[in-house]
Write an enzyme that holds these catalytic residues in place. Structure first.
Site, PDB file in Angstrom:
ATOM      1  N   GLU A   1     -11.053 110.313  71.755  1.00 33.22           N
ATOM      2  CA  GLU A   1     -12.035 109.879  70.741  1.00 33.22           C
ATOM      3  C   GLU A   1     -11.219 109.496  69.510  1.00 33.22           C
ATOM      4  OE1 GLU A   1     -15.195 109.651  71.235  1.00 33.22           O
ATOM      5  OE2 GLU A   1     -15.779 111.103  72.759  1.00 33.22           O
TER       6      GLU A   1
ATOM      7  N   CYS B   1     -15.219 109.023  61.697  1.00 31.43           N
ATOM      8  CA  CYS B   1     -14.800 107.966  62.612  1.00 31.43           C
ATOM      9  C   CYS B   1     -15.896 106.906  62.697  1.00 31.43           C
ATOM     10  CB  CYS B   1     -14.491 108.547  63.984  1.00 31.43           C
ATOM     11  SG  CYS B   1     -15.784 109.606  64.608  1.00 31.43           S
TER      12      CYS B   1
END
Ligand code: NAP
Length: 460
Positions: free
Chosen positions: A228, A262
């Site tokens: 990720e 993110c």
């Protein structure tokens, strides 16, 4: 990176921690492996009870844990408390639904019986980032402990007290030693550890560099990885959107966690017809944010997680400006102690500029004006990243049609990209691979074993 707590509000060192010796790491991996052989035989009820207990303890200690988050990485205190709630919800979600997600899946076969049985694979190594120090760990640890795997976590070096606190929650909840183990390790040594035969899978949330390093080590040892990584989400505003609402969400999407998500809305891509109105209102909102101590409830803009992060972000803005970008507001460090940087909007960005291609991890929004929907889609996709994205429009069908054309793992219509336990999370392109959360997140480190039951008379 030294393992230490430094308060980014004033850059004062609070506490130092020692990296574990190779012998101590070896013993921890050994204990985890031994424990796996017992843990894999426990019932789902037992695993679920442990996880619910961890979630309860987390909620009971919310104020203390939130304080630790804010102390170590500077998140506004109310947001730190929100992170604890979300993390506890994720843990409860897997405790409640894990058994159902992992139930045998009966296959339609021509003759005989066949089904897929999910079973654990062993010791897993998770490498986690500082930006959501509890949430990131929860979404890796909870599903895997429910599966029957056991967990080693190498947390970011600037959140050692958070790392320790999570391990203590498991211990206090009654987890046998070796189910959840915190490792104080450097990043480099975490990658080296991926080669250990006793570790069966690795997962990393963080930068591309770290992800590539860990995945390379895992790949060489033929074990699975989930990554990720970064993102540069587009926030597309069409001419038929409710602009006031879109601006409200743009502020949340860009500024939550001081811009260090993110899935933050990093690139505002606005159709020409409403671009002036959007920019004027967005600028007014960001200009008015109250800067201060993240422990103070009235503060709206706190420090970044570290001095190094603030230096890097200011440098990305400066390199873009040197290449011809224009600062609408902000763009500089704030003249006070701590890792502060002004809320910033930059525009006139072109391919080749730092802010066009790189991830801006902080309160800096890129603003793009486009002539139409097609240009918005093309620009949104002109990024090395493919994590999330949003489209604001009063026509949901139009929004869904655009969503279908975005090269990302997630698209939200009329909302910034966000997360909840029952929605899968993950990206494409340089944002990584694999998924966390939802039923997908529990399937990453599972042996999906086929069991076929035949009659002796069945054909070959
Ligand atoms: P980072 O430097 O990659 O750190 C993340 C973790 O990786 C830390 O535990 C770090 O340890 C470790 N690490 C560093 N170098 C390593 C190596 N060579 N091998 C193995 N592990 C290594 O990332 P960051 O800059 O702190 O975190 C922000 C990044 O994470 C951003 O790009 C953000 O977008 C991304 N992120 C992605 C998601 C997502 O779900 N896609 C969620 C959150 C954040 P040390 O601290 O000891 O260096």
């Amino acid at each position: 990176m030294a393992i230490q707590t430094i308060n980014p509000f004033n850059n004062k060192v609070i506490k130092n921690f020692e990296e574990m010796t190779p012998d101590a790491v070896d013993a921890a991996v050994g204990k985890a492996e031994t424990q796996f052989h017992s843990w894999k035989k426990t019932s789902y009820e037992e695993r679920s009870a442990l996880l619910h207990k961890v979630a309860d303890l987390m909620r009971n200690k919310k104020d203390q844990l939130a304080h630790t988050i804010t102390l170590e990485m500077g998140k506004l205190l109310a947001q730190s408390a929100g992170e604890i709630d979300l993390s506890a919800d994720i843990i409860d979600y897997y405790a409640t639904n894990g058994e159902r997600f992992l139930a045998n899946k009966v296959l339609d076969t021509e003759f005989g019986e066949a089904y897929i049985k999910s079973s654990p694979i062993g010791v897993l190594l998770g490498v986690e980032p500082w930006n959501f120090p509890f949430y990131q760990v929860a979404r890796f640890a909870a599903p895997n402990i429910m599966v029957g795997n056991v967990i080693l976590v190498k947390h970011a070096s600037n959140v050692p007290q958070c790392a320790q606190a999570i391990e203590e929650l498991f211990t206090e909840a009654g987890a046998p030693a070796g189910i959840y183990t915190n490792l104080f390790l450097s990043g480099k040594n975490a990658s080296l550890l991926a080669a250990d035969d006793r570790i069966k899978g690795v997962s990393l949330t963080g930068s591309e560099l770290a992800g590539a390093s860990l995945a390379e080590a895992a790949g060489k040892s033929l074990k699975k990885s989930v990554l990720e990584l970064g993102g540069s989400d587009a926030f597309i505003v069409l001419e038929d959107a409710d602009i006031d609402q879109a601006v409200e969400w743009a502020v949340v999407g860009r500024m939550n966690n001081t811009g260090q998500c993110c899935v933050a809305s990093k690139r505002m891509i606005v159709l020409d017809a409403v671009a002036d109105e959007f920019l004027k209102k967005f600028t007014a909102k960001l200009t008015g944010l109250k800067v201060g101590d993240p422990m103070d409830a009235s503060t709206e803009l706190g420090p970044l997680s570290s001095e190094a992060a603030a230096v890097q972000l200011a440098d990305q803005v400066q390199r873009s400006v040197d290449a011809g970008a224009r600062v609408v507001i902000g763009g500089k460090r704030i003249d006070r102690p701590g890792a502060f940087i002004q809320a910033t909007i930059i525009t006139d960005l072109k391919p080749g500029m730092a802010a066009y291609h790189e991830e801006l991890f902080g309160p800096v929004a890129s603003f793009y004006r486009v002539k139409d929907e097609q240009e918005a889609i093309t620009l949104a996709n002109d990024s090395p990243y493919g994590l999330g994205g949003s489209v604001f429009t009063s026509d949901k069908k139009r929004g869904e049609n655009i969503a279908d054309q975005l090269d990302t793992g997630m698209v939200f219509i009329n909302h910034p990209t966000w997360t909840q336990p029952d929605l899968p999370f993950g990206g494409t392109k340089r944002s990584g691979y694999g998924r966390e959360l939802s039923s997908l997140g529990i399937e990453e480190f599972v042996n999906k074993k086929l069991i076929r039951v035949s009659e002796l008379t069945d054909p070959f």
